[in-house]
Design a protein around this motif. Structure first.
Motif, mmCIF file in Angstrom:
data_model
loop_
_atom_site.group_PDB
_atom_site.id
_atom_site.type_symbol
_atom_site.label_atom_id
_atom_site.label_comp_id
_atom_site.label_asym_id
_atom_site.label_seq_id
_atom_site.Cartn_x
_atom_site.Cartn_y
_atom_site.Cartn_z
ATOM 1 N N LEU A 19 71.573 48.590 32.319
ATOM 2 C CA LEU A 19 72.445 49.267 31.355
ATOM 3 C C LEU A 19 73.634 49.883 32.082
ATOM 4 O O LEU A 19 73.467 50.747 32.946
ATOM 5 N N THR A 45 65.323 46.429 32.896
ATOM 6 C CA THR A 45 66.369 46.841 31.954
ATOM 7 C C THR A 45 67.619 47.213 32.745
ATOM 8 O O THR A 45 67.561 48.056 33.654
ATOM 9 N N ARG A 76 74.861 43.749 28.705
ATOM 10 C CA ARG A 76 74.778 45.193 28.908
ATOM 11 C C ARG A 76 75.270 45.666 30.271
ATOM 12 O O ARG A 76 75.631 46.831 30.425
ATOM 13 N N ARG A 96 70.514 39.663 28.103
ATOM 14 C CA ARG A 96 70.687 41.113 28.004
ATOM 15 C C ARG A 96 71.468 41.653 29.193
ATOM 16 O O ARG A 96 72.312 42.554 29.060
ATOM 17 N N ARG A 140 70.599 51.791 35.799
ATOM 18 C CA ARG A 140 71.532 52.441 34.871
ATOM 19 C C ARG A 140 72.735 53.000 35.634
ATOM 20 O O ARG A 140 72.583 53.558 36.713
ATOM 21 N N GLU A 156 76.806 52.117 31.529
ATOM 22 C CA GLU A 156 77.413 53.066 30.593
ATOM 23 C C GLU A 156 78.718 53.651 31.118
ATOM 24 O O GLU A 156 79.093 54.767 30.783
#
Length: 363
Positions: A283, A281, A257, A253, A318, A285
């Motif tokens: 991520l 997590t 990502r 992942r 993030r 963007e």
């Protein structure tokens, strides 16, 4: 030696106007009483014609008026530009003065002779040049002035039969040719831009395909052994193998990502956080799209330091487009039955090297 279209057309224009100005049979006329005025009229015509051919305009002013397209032959640096206003005024004055001076310098009975009517074709050629230099209104006014003078000195019908129609047709054809060549130039420019856009799109698609292949290869490298083992055992994994599968899923992942956030140090601390049981997590963007490799190294090093000391049960990393923040790290844990935020860190967006140097110089 490479001949440019503009140079060839300019040379033809000079030769044609010189022929019209000094190639007419002046010796056949009776200009002895007015030779100075006639010579001055010829000189004025030649000066106006050659200035209209050669006198250019600064490229900055042409671009400011929106008349330049570097890709077009007729609108670019190699084609005709806008004639300066004072040269256009000189050409218009020539059209208003020269025919009358020449006709006034000969006897009334000789005004329809070639040595007196050469001005009709000469002014027509000058107005055609003015049209090519993007002053069609000035050229139209010049043809009207020529018509009025012809009607006054020799009559309208004789003027029409002695070249006035041809002069008007020259000017009109010059404008039609300019319209057609400008349109062809515009369409060629648009086609070039479309081809460039298509090439860029194909290149981006090829890059994305390569990127997807690389990501698939990395995913297979990370999860391949675990998948092979899972298939071999029919999904019956022991506790250790399930832990390896969980870690492999996390690594896969991360690669899919948030690959731009990863280097060996960041991968190591992410693996360590998952091994102690944290749910991580990652991520990306788009917050790092404008950073070069040096800026990414700075962000990754700070991220590794933050994660190395993190003890949260769930960690969210993030990136998102922001003026000053590159990465946001949030950690959450449960304490006394409450879900609390025990980690919040914003990693600043590094300044480009040029901005760093200017900021240092200011201090």
């Amino acid at each position: 030696m490479k001949l440019r279209p503009r140079s060839v057309l300019s040379a033809l224009g000079v030769a044609f106007t010189a022929y019209l100005g000094i190639g007419w049979p002046w010796w056949e006329g009776n200009f002895s009483d007015h030779w100075l005025a006639t010579a001055a009229a010829v000189a004025l015509y030649l000066a106006a014609s050659w200035l209209a051919i050669f006198w250019g305009q600064r490229s900055g002013e042409v671009k400011r008026r929106g008349l330049v397209d570097d890709a077009g032959m007729t609108t670019g640096g190699g084609g005709p530009t806008l004639l300066p206003a004072w040269v256009a005024a000189l050409a218009l004055g020539t059209a208003a003065v020269v025919p009358s001076v020449v006709w006034a310098s000969v006897d009334e009975a000789a005004r329809t002779q070639p040595y007196a009517t050469w001005t009709i074709g000469a002014i027509g050629a000058l107005m055609a040049i003015v049209v090519v230099r993007r002053r069609p209104i000035v050229a139209a006014i010049g043809i009207v002035l020529l018509t009025i003078q012809g009607a006054f000195w020799i009559g309208l019908l004789p003027s029409l039969s002695l070249g006035l129609v041809g002069s008007a047709v020259w000017t009109a054809m010059a404008q039609l040719l300019m319209w057609s060549t400008d349109r062809a130039s515009l369409e060629s420019t648009q086609l070039t831009r479309l081809q460039r856009a298509a090439s860029e799109w194909l290149a981006s698609q090829a890059g994305r395909q390569r990127e997807r292949r690389v990501q698939v290869q990395r995913a297979l490298a990370v999860a391949g052994p675990v998948l092979t083992r899972t298939i071999a055992t029919g999904g019956d994994l022991d506790a250790h193998e399930r832990e390896l599968a969980r870690l492999a899923e996390g690594r896969m992942r991360d690669e899919l990502r948030g690959r731009r956030l990863l280097d060996d140090d960041v991968r190591g601390v992410l693996e360590a956080a998952r091994q102690r049981g944290a749910n991580v997590t990652v991520l990306d963007e788009g917050g790092l799209d404008g950073l070069g490799e040096r800026g990414l190294r700075v962000v990754r090093a700070e991220l590794a330091d933050v994660l190395r000391n993190a003890q949260s049960e769930r960690i969210y990393i993030r990136t998102a487009p922001h003026e000053t923040v590159a990465v946001t790290v949030v950690g959450r844990s449960r304490e006394d039955g409450e879900d609390t935020v025990d980690l919040w860190r914003e990693i600043a967006l590094p300044l480009p090297d040029a901005e760093k140097r200017s900021a240092g110089a200011g201090r």
